[in-house]
Design a protein around this motif. Structure first.
Motif, PDB file in Angstrom:
ATOM      1  N   ASP A   1       0.887  -1.214  -0.015  1.00 55.71           N
ATOM      2  CA  ASP A   1       0.023  -0.080  -0.045  1.00 55.71           C
ATOM      3  C   ASP A   1       0.858   1.265   0.005  1.00 55.71           C
ATOM      4  OD1 ASP A   1      -2.276  -1.750   0.141  1.00 55.71           O
ATOM      5  OD2 ASP A   1      -2.870  -1.108   2.323  1.00 55.71           O
TER       6      ASP A   1
ATOM      7  N   ARG B   1       0.924  -2.814  12.425  1.00 62.38           N
ATOM      8  CA  ARG B   1       0.493  -2.042  11.446  1.00 62.38           C
ATOM      9  C   ARG B   1       0.200  -0.457  11.957  1.00 62.38           C
ATOM     10  NH1 ARG B   1      -1.516  -3.029   6.377  1.00 62.38           N
ATOM     11  NH2 ARG B   1      -3.150  -1.867   5.494  1.00 62.38           N
TER      12      ARG B   1
ATOM     13  N   GLN C   1       1.098   2.030   5.589  1.00 63.30           N
ATOM     14  CA  GLN C   1       0.401   1.019   6.526  1.00 63.30           C
ATOM     15  C   GLN C   1       1.058  -0.481   6.404  1.00 63.30           C
ATOM     16  OE1 GLN C   1      -3.721   1.723   6.349  1.00 63.30           O
ATOM     17  NE2 GLN C   1      -3.517   1.678   8.362  1.00 63.30           N
TER      18      GLN C   1
ATOM     19  N   ASP D   1       0.385   3.974   1.651  1.00 62.70           N
ATOM     20  CA  ASP D   1       0.043   5.002   2.629  1.00 62.70           C
ATOM     21  C   ASP D   1       0.909   4.500   3.996  1.00 62.70           C
ATOM     22  OD1 ASP D   1      -0.930   2.499   3.393  1.00 62.70           O
ATOM     23  OD2 ASP D   1      -3.214   3.177   3.765  1.00 62.70           O
TER      24      ASP D   1
ATOM     25  N   ARG E   1      -2.474   5.397   8.923  1.00 58.66           N
ATOM     26  CA  ARG E   1      -2.114   5.878   7.589  1.00 58.66           C
ATOM     27  C   ARG E   1      -1.155   6.990   7.543  1.00 58.66           C
ATOM     28  NH1 ARG E   1      -4.136   6.829   2.538  1.00 58.66           N
ATOM     29  NH2 ARG E   1      -5.296   4.999   1.604  1.00 58.66           N
TER      30      ARG E   1
HETATM   31 MG    MG Z   1      -4.345   1.823   4.208  1.00 59.68          MG
END
Ligand code: MG
Ligand code: UDP
Length: 314
Positions: free
Chosen positions: A99, A202, A103, A101, A205
């Motif tokens: 991803d 995780r 993450q 972002d 964002r």
């Molecule tokens: Mg995300």
């Protein structure tokens, strides 16, 4: 053990309205891979029909960094389709969908590569907790994995997303799967291969907002169930048998009562309950058939998974 001199690594990055995230992402990538020797990195961005200036940002970055490839899709096809497009274009001997972002922490990739060098063909990133998720997302995710793994074959490893390292063999296998409705998590699991797992935390964002609201997640879950299980269809046979047996028992009970106590007409309430309950049950059954029929219908058109407007090579 793999010991070729240089390793070609492709990162596949689907982006949808992510103008703010791209620079942050590239900074992180540069920081992490600057010190990695023996690695040729290729960045495959898939612009999934963004309406903001994501594409301009990407083209700007490409001007400064010749490792960037951009696949521009003709509209928003969804993350699953965008990932499929990226996997088709990626040329690396190892491929990591990630991803934009941040993450999916890119810091984990060197450790994934270590595992790959040990001989694993898939290295999964597994979230150790869901602290960065909302309460409702945590609950629904837990339910999703429970139900999915109860009815679907093969099961999904819990708290593992699309973030993973895959050997070329695995990517080739995925690219050959013909279905147009692609539940990637399920397809990743379906192809198999020797798999290792690495834990990670995780983060939230880095910028921008999530593209998945509750309704989209619900449909995503349905896609998973219907793509990998026919239990929701088959269960109606058993429910039908159960209800019919109960009805037969009740019929015998009424007949005996008539013989013992004589004819008795009242029963409006029980009739109403039986009619509405069974009506509801039948509608649910038809609805489930509809879910599968609709998906079969769409699949039968053999439309491509996505349309590419243009591929910008560096
Ligand atoms: Mg995300
Ligand atoms: N994404 C995409 N197409 C979409 C929705 C999302 O390519 O229709 C991309 C998005 O730009 C991001 C990744 O998929 O790189 C994950 O999306 P998001 O962060 O919104 O999902 P979440 O992390 O909230 O599950």
């Amino acid at each position: 053990m793999r010991n070729s001199a240089r390793t070609r690594l492709s990162l596949v990055v689907p982006v949808y309205n992510e103008a703010e995230s791209i620079a942050l992402f590239l900074d992180a990538i540069h920081r992490i891979f600057a010190s990695q020797t023996g690695l040729d990195v290729e960045l495959v961005f898939v612009n999934d029909g963004s309406q903001d200036d994501t594409l301009d940002r990407l083209l700007e970055s490409q001007g400064k960094d010749a490792r960037i490839k951009i696949v521009d899709l003709s509209r928003n096809f969804g993350k699953e389709a965008a990932l499929s497009a990226g996997l088709q274009v990626a040329t690396g001997e190892v491929v990591v969908p990630i991803d934009v972002d941040l993450q999916d922490p890119p810091e984990l990739i060197p450790a994934m590569l270590e595992k790959w060098r040990e001989g694993y063909e898939v290295v999964l990133g597994k979230r150790v907790n869901r602290d960065s998720d909302s309460w409702s997302k945590r609950i629904s995710a837990r339910f999703f994995y429970r139900i999915h793994n109860l009815i679907a074959e093969p099961g999904l490893p819990e708290n593992v997303g699309d973030f993973r390292l895959m050997d070329r063999k695995v990517v080739e296998a995925l690219n050959q799967l013909p279905e147009s409705r692609r539940f990637m998590k399920g397809l990743f699991a379906w192809v198999g291969f020797r798999t290792a797992m690495l834990d990670y935390v995780r983060p939230g964002r880095a910028a921008g907002a999530t593209k998945f609201n509750g309704w989209r997640l619900w449909n995503f879950a349905l896609e998973g169930f219907t793509s990998f299980s026919t239990s929701p269809l088959r269960v109606w046979t058993y429910i039908g048998c159960l209800v019919a047996t109960m009805a037969l028992g009740f019929a015998v009970f009424i007949a005996i009562r008539v013989f013992v106590q004589g004819v008795d007409v009242p029963g409006y309430a029980s009739l109403m309950v039986a009619i509405t309950f069974l009506g509801g049950l039948q509608l649910i059954g038809i609805g489930v058939i509809g879910e599968y029929l609709g998906r079969t219908y769409i699949e039968s058109k053999h439309r491509p998974i996505y349309i590419v407007r243009h591929i910008y090579e560096p």
